[in-house]
Design an enzyme around this catalytic site. Structure first.
Site, short mmCIF file in Angstrom:
data_model
loop_
_atom_site.label_atom_id
_atom_site.label_comp_id
_atom_site.label_asym_id
_atom_site.label_seq_id
_atom_site.Cartn_x
_atom_site.Cartn_y
_atom_site.Cartn_z
N ASP A 287 0.40 -1.42 -0.04
CA ASP A 287 0.09 0.50 0.28
C ASP A 287 0.81 1.06 -0.17
O ASP A 287 1.85 1.29 0.16
CB ASP A 287 -0.95 0.24 1.45
CG ASP A 287 -2.17 0.89 0.67
OD1 ASP A 287 -1.56 1.65 -0.15
OD2 ASP A 287 -3.39 0.52 1.38
N GLU A 639 -16.64 10.73 4.12
CA GLU A 639 -16.19 9.31 4.81
C GLU A 639 -15.65 8.79 3.21
O GLU A 639 -15.45 9.20 2.38
CB GLU A 639 -16.99 8.27 4.74
CG GLU A 639 -18.77 8.36 3.59
CD GLU A 639 -20.03 7.19 3.51
OE1 GLU A 639 -19.38 6.41 5.02
OE2 GLU A 639 -20.38 7.47 3.20
#
Length: 899
Positions: A287, A639
């Site tokens: 990542d 979000e």
């Protein structure tokens, strides 16, 4: 081809005087000499190329590189190696629900909406469309010599983490809370992305984030997950195993967090599980900037520096670095922390992937290179987006058949809410940019051409989140005299504001979207910068939100002080700051935007001016209307991934609670008090505790972040042109306190498989405008442990409308302990029925769905009595009575069987 071979051979004769190297150069000259070139004997050349072994070619390539060249190819930004005919390549690309961040593309519903379709066939169709567009865009980019970020063929999609807690901001990127549903949908999606050619991959798909990763976002760089063996094997790993074994996913992204005390990207146990146990033969990518967490203060801190961290990661099997740590591998080899041979293992995996993508193939060898560019956001693909959006709609409540509305009887309709006309909530995150998006407001207007459609925002989406609009020309001036409205705009044909502007003009407002066309014909569409300067002066003192939106970087200055900036092109969203402005005062304003290596330019200078009573207009409109449509919910501005959100109820991209923001509930209550027929449409990426709304609003639709055709799909459902059949892929709890803490990774008490309470809406729930009846459930009553279970059932549409039904099979294990699910989805299918039509459907329940995990960490099928149910939802006493669910006991016989 001959000249390239000669240059290559001469290079190695000069630089490496060995027979072995010269022979290797000869091999590479033959292999790479045909790369991306035409041949007099093209057919024979293509046959020779595909006959060659990719693994051997990768070995040959790697063996010809210097240490520095090897290390350079292990970073997501891999530079060209000219003497080996290796072009530049950027590994970073996204296609979560359409080709993302690369300009024009068809945008499907956000991943959570895709999960709500419960439709495996639809997942296959949309992934094939996405991969068609991805291939077409790549070849168009490459034809122009463009090989940057979001222009390659290696896609970091899909996100198949389990949405175990509704507070997680990135849960909208997933396929929900159930590993079986997630795995089944992901297999279809990945197969569609990677294609069906026996020699070449269409794209590389990446299953992420491995492993045990689902928030909180604020802790993701330091959190250590230590799930029980039961939770790991029952919840966190089975869908990853499935996409490796059944979809052949060619890439895995390791997670930021630690697993059992070691960072996932430096965890040999996880890579061994992938490769040795499951047979994964692709490559692992970190990542982004996860390797830095190995040594950054406050993160995992398991190593002293980039050199040590990079060696640990590669030794653990992380082949590719998204970040800037791996350049330190040169020093790591020189200092003996890792050997060059260990680097070669990773490099060979990476080059096999590039070879399988056809990036070194001769022209015509790869069938996917012939996909025309005009497929991108084509009419056919737009229709598929609409079909998918329709399928994603979940009807949560329909009291007294409020829906569908009769569009012929409506004279005036009030559309109210911040989400009614907001492009952001259509697109979600990790998105592309469609050419013709339809918001809910626009969809309703198109549906009712002869009715009066009024629109009002009614309230802020949440207190602290501005209601954005373009800063108007009435407050912008070119100089202190305030005589000329607008800002001075200087357009540079470079990305550094260097030299004399190519063009200068007055822009009344800054509200621009340029696609493949630049602001001026004599400028490049993907490489320019613009500076707007002037005076900001308002006529009312108050708190104003000043902000901007740009795809690449931007800066906003007020009185020569930097107010805000964004240089992250990876998560392009609006940014803002609240400031107090005094009436009549002249503020110098400067707004700078850079367009760098992308084909879609957004440059918008935004604000929110003080507004006294947003509800007043909404209530007035509602009073005069025949019916009210409320478009409420959340937003990708609230979000998402590691966000700097300054709004009550939200933290770092996650949610603090699951209620609608108070600004919205206050407005909803005022509207309902008017007594008008009201429909509540929710646009959001996660579950909501809409308890009051469920008790008081007659009709509720869950629309998710529905993609470019979302407005049309919502209108189709409201007015009966489509019969909804979507199902919830997550549990909607009544209160966040009904489940354990967010940071608790034990599954006990979370998701429908472990939750023992009474939810507001359960996983798998969804209504229809018609009715279905189940009968004649056929299943062998005694099955030997270790065998699959075959099920047949009759399903009949007993209502008056055509429609689709999502048939769901659940297996309940009354003897399961607290560490194993008491109920689990074991089969599903979405099937269309004419009114009155009856079908006999067959299902195969894999033995794995009957298993538990014992305290030794073994998956076993235990003998005993199980309850099997088939229906349009989870079983309940009422549903069994009315025939919408049918159940039967089955007995597993024999001895326990490991699987």
């Amino acid at each position: 081809m001959i000249s390239r071979y000669s240059e290559f051979l001469n290079y190695y004769k000069k630089s490496m005087n060995s027979i072995k190297t010269i022979l290797l150069a000869c091999i590479l000259g033959i292999v790479l000499g045909c790369s991306n070139s035409k041949s007099e004997n093209g057919t024979k050349e293509r046959e020779d190329h595909t006959a060659l072994n990719f693994e051997q070619k990768a070995k040959d390539l790697v063996a010809a590189m210097t240490l520095e060249e090897k290390v350079s190819q292990m970073n997501y930004e891999s530079p060209a190696i000219e003497h080996l005919n290796i072009p530049e390549y950027n590994w970073w690309n996204e296609c979560l629900h359409g080709v993302g961040r690369a300009g024009r593309a068809t945008v499907f519903p956000q991943a959570i909406g895709l999960a709500a379709t419960f439709d495996k066939n639809q997942m296959s169709e949309i992934s094939e469309i996405i991969s068609d567009e991805a291939r077409a865009k790549h070849h168009e980019f490459a034809s122009r010599g463009k090989r940057g970020i979001y222009q390659g063929l290696t896609y970091w999609t899909p996100n198949i983490n389990i949405f175990r807690d509704p507070r997680w901001g990135r849960g909208m990127e997933t396929y929900g809370e159930d590993p079986y549903l997630a795995g089944e949908l992901a297999v279809r999606f990945i197969k569609g992305l990677q294609g069906d050619d026996p020699n070449y991959l269409k794209l590389v798909a990446t299953a992420k984030h491995f492993a045990v990763h689902s928030g909180p976002e604020v802790d993701r760089h330091s959190f250590n997950a230590e799930p029980s063996p039961q939770d790991f094997l029952n919840t966190y790993s089975p869908h990853f195993e499935k996409v490796v074994k059944e979809a052949g996913v060619y890439s895995i992204m390791c997670a930021y967090n630690s697993y059992q005390g070691e960072p996932c990207c430096g965890n040999k146990d996880l890579s061994s599980l992938l490769r040795d146990n499951w047979g994964f033969d692709g490559y692992i990518v970190s990542d982004c900037w996860a390797i830095k967490d190995f040594y950054n203060e406050g993160a995992h801190e398991i190593s002293g520096d980039a050199k040590e961290a990079s060696a640990i990661a590669v030794k653990a099997g992380t082949d590719l670095n998204c970040g800037d740590s791996y350049p330190a591998l040169v020093a790591a080899v020189q200092d003996g922390l890792i050997t060059e041979a260990e680097l070669d293992v990773s490099l060979e995996r990476l080059f096999v992937a590039r070879l399988k993508l056809g990036l070194f193939a001769p022209e015509g060898a790869v069938k996917y290179e012939n996909i025309p560019y005009d497929v991108v956001d084509s009419e056919k693909h737009r229709l598929a987006s609409l079909v998918t959006a329709r399928k994603s709609m979940v009807l949560l409540k329909n009291q007294n058949n409020t829906l569908p509305l009769d569009k012929n009887k409506i004279k005036k309709i009030a559309v109210i809410g911040s989400n009614a006309d907001d492009l952001e909530v259509l697109l979600g995150n990790y998105n592309g940019y469609p050419t013709a998006p339809v918001t809910p407001l626009e969809g309703i207007k198109q549906k009712l051409p002869n009715a009066e459609v009024t629109y009002s925002i009614g309230s802020k989406l949440a207190e602290g989140l501005p209601v954005f609009e373009a800063m108007p020309q009435s407050v912008l001036f070119t100089n202190g005299s305030l005589k000329t409205e607008g800002l001075k705009a200087e357009y540079y044909d470079n990305i550094a504001f260097e030299g004399t502007p190519k063009h200068t003009r007055i822009d009344k407002t800054v509200d621009f979207t340029w696609r493949t066309n630049p602001p001026f014909e004599d400028m490049r569409y993907d490489s320019y910068s613009v500076r707007w300067t002037g005076i900001l002066s308002v006529d009312k003192t108050g708190n104003y939100a000043l902000g901007g939106e740009a795809f690449s970087s931007m800066k906003l200055f007020l009185d020569d002080e930097l107010l805000m900036q964004r240089q992250d092109v990876h998560h392009p969203k609006k940014i803002y700051e609240y400031v107090k402005l005094e009436a009549g005062k002249k503020y110098k304003i400067r707004f700078e935007c850079v367009q760098n290596n992308t084909e879609h330019a957004i440059m918008r200078l935004l604000w929110e001016s003080p507004k006294e009573n947003l509800a007043k207009e909404a209530i007035s409109n509602a009073k005069d209307a025949d019916v009210v449509v409320l478009c409420m919910g959340i937003s990708p501005l609230l979000e998402g991934e590691e966000m700097k959100v300054k709004v009550d109820g939200f933290s770092g991209g996650d949610r603090v609670h699951t209620k609608l923001p108070k600004t919205q509930t206050d407005l909803i209550k005022k509207i309902i008090a008017l007594g008008k027929p009201t429909v509540l449409v929710l646009l959001n990426g996660s579950a909501l505790s809409i308890n009051w709304e469920n008790d008081n609003v007659p009709a509720i639709i869950e629309a998710w972040y529905p993609g470019q055709a979302g407005g049309t799909a919502i209108a189709d459902v409201i007015f009966g042109d489509y019969n909804p059949a979507g199902r919830l892929p997550v549990t909607f709890y009544k209160d966040i306190n009904d489940i354990p803490a967010f940071s608790d990774y034990d599954m006990k008490g979370k998701t429908y498989r472990y939750f023992k309470g009474d939810p507001l809406y359960e996983f798998g729930y969804g209504l229809s405008y018609t009715s279905f009846k189940y009968s004649n459930l056929q299943v062998q009553e005694v099955i030997e442990a270790g065998n699959d279970v075959r099920v047949t059932v009759d399903v009949e549409n007993v209502g008056g409308l055509d429609g689709e039904e999502v048939i769901q099979i659940y297996v309940q294990n009354p003897n399961a302990d607290a560490y194993n699910p008491h109920k689990t989805l074991s089969g599903f299918d979405r099937v269309s029925f004419k009114s009155g039509e009856k079908k006999t459907l067959s299902f195969n329940i894999d033995k794995d769905q009957l298993s538990i995990v014992n305290n030794k960490g073994e998956k076993v099928v235990q003998p005993g009595t199980y309850q099997l149910s088939v229906g349009g939802s989870q079983p309940s006493e009422n549903r069994i009575k009315n025939g919408t669910v049918i159940t039967k006991e089955i007995t597993i016989s024999g001895s326990p069987v490991k699987i």
